[in-house]
Design a protein around this motif. Structure first.
Motif, short mmCIF file in Angstrom:
data_model
loop_
_atom_site.label_atom_id
_atom_site.label_comp_id
_atom_site.label_asym_id
_atom_site.label_seq_id
_atom_site.Cartn_x
_atom_site.Cartn_y
_atom_site.Cartn_z
N PRO A 153 0.91 -1.22 0.02
CA PRO A 153 -0.10 0.07 -0.02
C PRO A 153 0.57 1.38 -0.11
N GLY A 154 2.10 1.23 0.73
CA GLY A 154 2.73 2.26 0.53
C GLY A 154 3.38 2.62 -0.77
N LEU A 155 3.71 1.64 -1.47
CA LEU A 155 4.09 1.68 -2.96
C LEU A 155 3.07 2.13 -3.72
N ALA A 156 1.77 1.87 -3.44
CA ALA A 156 0.73 2.36 -4.16
C ALA A 156 0.60 3.88 -3.89
N PHE A 157 0.72 4.49 -2.93
CA PHE A 157 0.64 5.61 -2.61
C PHE A 157 1.87 6.60 -3.53
N PHE A 158 3.05 6.13 -3.16
CA PHE A 158 4.31 6.35 -4.09
C PHE A 158 4.11 6.78 -5.48
N TYR A 159 3.64 5.36 -6.10
CA TYR A 159 3.51 5.38 -7.31
C TYR A 159 2.25 6.35 -7.86
N GLY A 160 1.07 6.10 -6.87
CA GLY A 160 0.06 6.89 -7.32
C GLY A 160 0.10 8.57 -7.32
N GLY A 161 1.20 8.97 -6.38
CA GLY A 161 1.35 10.30 -6.32
C GLY A 161 2.35 10.75 -7.57
N MET A 162 3.12 9.72 -8.03
CA MET A 162 3.97 10.39 -9.08
C MET A 162 3.11 9.96 -10.54
N SER A 163 2.06 9.39 -10.54
CA SER A 163 1.23 9.47 -11.84
C SER A 163 0.45 10.72 -12.12
N ARG A 164 -0.26 10.58 -13.35
CA ARG A 164 -0.88 11.87 -13.46
C ARG A 164 -2.30 11.66 -13.04
N ALA A 165 -3.18 12.87 -12.62
CA ALA A 165 -4.48 12.66 -11.87
C ALA A 165 -5.52 11.48 -12.41
N LYS A 166 -5.31 11.47 -13.84
CA LYS A 166 -6.35 10.61 -14.62
C LYS A 166 -5.94 9.22 -14.66
N SER A 167 -4.78 8.92 -13.88
CA SER A 167 -4.47 7.35 -13.86
C SER A 167 -3.98 6.98 -12.50
N VAL A 168 -4.33 7.72 -11.36
CA VAL A 168 -3.70 7.34 -10.19
C VAL A 168 -4.50 6.16 -9.60
N LEU A 169 -5.78 6.21 -9.80
CA LEU A 169 -6.31 5.04 -9.10
C LEU A 169 -6.10 3.53 -9.93
N ASN A 170 -5.79 3.64 -11.13
CA ASN A 170 -5.31 2.41 -11.99
C ASN A 170 -4.01 2.11 -11.54
N MET A 171 -3.03 2.98 -11.11
CA MET A 171 -1.75 2.96 -10.52
C MET A 171 -1.85 2.21 -9.32
N MET A 172 -2.62 2.71 -8.44
CA MET A 172 -2.86 2.08 -7.17
C MET A 172 -3.47 0.90 -7.00
N MET A 173 -4.39 0.46 -7.86
CA MET A 173 -5.20 -0.79 -8.07
C MET A 173 -4.29 -1.75 -8.54
N MET A 174 -3.10 -1.64 -9.21
CA MET A 174 -2.26 -2.54 -9.91
C MET A 174 -1.46 -3.14 -8.89
N SER A 175 -1.26 -2.26 -7.83
CA SER A 175 -0.52 -3.02 -6.48
C SER A 175 -1.45 -3.56 -5.43
N LEU A 207 2.66 15.29 -5.12
CA LEU A 207 4.01 15.02 -4.29
C LEU A 207 3.69 14.78 -2.97
N PRO A 208 2.83 15.38 -2.16
CA PRO A 208 2.55 14.97 -0.78
C PRO A 208 2.19 13.10 -0.73
N PHE A 209 1.71 12.76 -1.71
CA PHE A 209 1.47 11.15 -1.79
C PHE A 209 2.72 10.39 -2.12
N VAL A 210 3.48 11.09 -2.78
CA VAL A 210 4.79 10.64 -3.09
C VAL A 210 5.66 10.53 -1.75
N LEU A 211 5.70 11.50 -1.03
CA LEU A 211 6.37 11.54 0.11
C LEU A 211 5.83 10.59 1.37
N LEU A 212 4.54 10.51 1.30
CA LEU A 212 3.70 9.59 2.09
C LEU A 212 4.05 7.99 1.97
#
Length: 447
Positions: free
Chosen positions: A23-45, A206-211
């Motif tokens: 889940p930490g990786l999901a936040f890290f990757y999700g924050g690095m993604s664009r707003a229109k793909s953040v949920l998909n990125m987190m779902m993949m984790s 970026l706060p998601f990335v740091l989290l």
């Protein structure tokens, strides 16, 4: 053998810590993604937890830590299929005093995050269904065999890299080089994102990335110190080295940024944290704390430069999995051959600086090259077959619209409501800027 309650408690805690890393990786990757793909990125984790967790229980543990008979140098067998019998087995037979079922659960979390790490390379463009199929096939054909090569031994027989004497305490080859080079193979099959590299594709949060980086660092103490399989001196060394190397890598990364780009960034320090964690993973129980700082400084600087290679070489590694995990894993694995000392852990070997010559460095190089070659080749074939059978990439229209809405019928942020509020009221005028008010906007009291 009597169960070591203290060691078992530590291993249960470490298992939970490592699971939290995904889940930490999901936040890290999700924050690095664009707003229109953040949920998909987190779902993949998160779907990696689901699929790999089931596969591990059914047959993965058995293939990784079981005896494969005549093939035991390369793969385990099905003797522990479904973890049958482990639920009543008092302890592992390795003298740790840890129940086998606890060890099985701990190792499950490693398999899970290894698969999830790959996903960052293909942000914005991979079909979710194809990713689910890939997770199952990849963990079966790539992760389980490599983990068996490096970590399995029953005292008489062992995986071939374990038997060679290559050292990987917590997953430099098994997890990070493996995931990083697999990410490269997957990127080459899927191709570039629409508009890359001409269009800016900056992190949206970026706060998601740091989290996410903070959660990863927190969980990584279980990842590395937990790999000691007990609460003792080896765990203490791994714990301190995980702290030291990560601090050094984060610092080195932002120094490189400052010298190269003129400013140090939050994304940079978060990436440096992960690079340090990656590099110290294989070495954490084999080097001194000063050696860990040296390792971290090298890894942070090298990875900071490595992430820019994708622009020169033309491969679209969306979230720098190759530059951080593959390169960082290689740095950590090879530096064992230079920095390792039996003064820290007599279960290891002496590296070059401790008087051991080049022998250990050579073994580490063999492990690195074997992991790179096997993982890249098999991953490329898996991805190609999935692409031919069901298609691995979404359409250009879906990519332009955003994979969150087209694949999951959801969006992370309700932009529609915001726009509707702004546009409501045909006679509404723009607020007049007012000097001295934050934002320069006039605020009127109501009521």
């Amino acid at each position: 053998m009597k169960i070591d309650s203290g060691g078992t408690a530590w291993m249960l805690t470490s298992t939970a810590l490592v699971l939290l890393m995904t889940p930490g990786l999901a936040f890290f990757y999700g924050g690095m993604s664009r707003a229109k793909s953040v949920l998909n990125m987190m779902m993949m984790s998160f779907v990696s937890i689901s699929v790999v967790g089931m596969a591990w229980v059914v047959y993965g543990y058995s293939l990784t830590f079981g005896d494969g008979g005549g093939l035991s140098s390369f793969i385990g067998g099905f003797g522990d299929w479904g973890l049958v019998g482990l639920e009543t087995a008092a302890t592992a037979d390795d003298g740790t005093g840890i129940p086998q079922l606890v060890f099985a659960a701990f190792q499950a979390t490693f398999a899970i995050i290894t698969v999830a790490l790959i996903s960052g390379a293909v942000a914005d463009r991979a079909k979710f269904g194809a990713w689910v199929v890939f997770t199952l096939v990849w963990v079966t054909l790539v992760y389980f065999p490599i983990a068996h090569w490096v970590w399995w031994s029953d005292g008489e027989k062992a995986g071939w890299l374990f038997d060679l004497g290559a050292l990987d305490f917590a997953g430099g080859t098994v997890v990070h080089i493996n995931a990083g080079v697999a990410a490269l193979a997957l990127v080459l099959v899927l191709g570039r994102r629409r508009g890359w590299p001409k269009e800016p594709m900056r992190p949206h949060n970026l706060p998601f990335v740091l989290l996410g980086a903070g959660l990863l660092w927190f969980g990584w103490f279980g990842f590395n110190a937990g790999s000691a399989l007990g609460a003792g001196a080896t765990a203490a060394v791994a714990f301190v080295n995980t702290l030291a190397a990560t601090c050094a890598a984060a610092f080195a990364w932002i120094i490189v940024e400052k010298l190269r780009d003129g400013s140090s960034t939050t994304l940079g320090i978060a990436s440096g944290i992960v690079a340090g964690l990656v590099a110290v993973t294989p070495a954490c129980a084999f080097v001194t704390p000063l050696g860990a700082i040296a390792l971290g400084l090298v890894a942070g600087a090298v990875c900071a430069f490595a992430v820019s290679l994708k622009y020169k070489l033309g491969y679209d590694d969306s979230l720098d999995v190759v530059g951080v995990h593959m390169v960082g894993g290689i740095v950590g694995a090879l530096l064992i051959g230079i920095l390792a000392t039996t003064a820290v852990n007599d279960a290891g070997a002496d590296g070059l600086l401790a008087g051991g010559g080049f022998a250990l460095l050579g073994k580490q190089a063999v492990a690195v090259l074997a992991t790179l070659a096997y993982s890249f080749t098999v991953t490329y074939v898996i991805a190609k077959v999935i692409d031919l059978v069901m298609g691995f990439r979404i359409s250009e229209d879906d990519e332009a619209a955003g994979i969150d809405s087209t694949a999951h019928a959801e969006t992370a942020y309700d932009f529609g409501t915001i726009r509707a509020g702004i546009g409501s009221g045909a006679t509404a005028a723009a607020p007049a800027p007012v000097s001295g008010v934050p934002g320069g906007t006039k605020v009127e009291a109501k009521g």
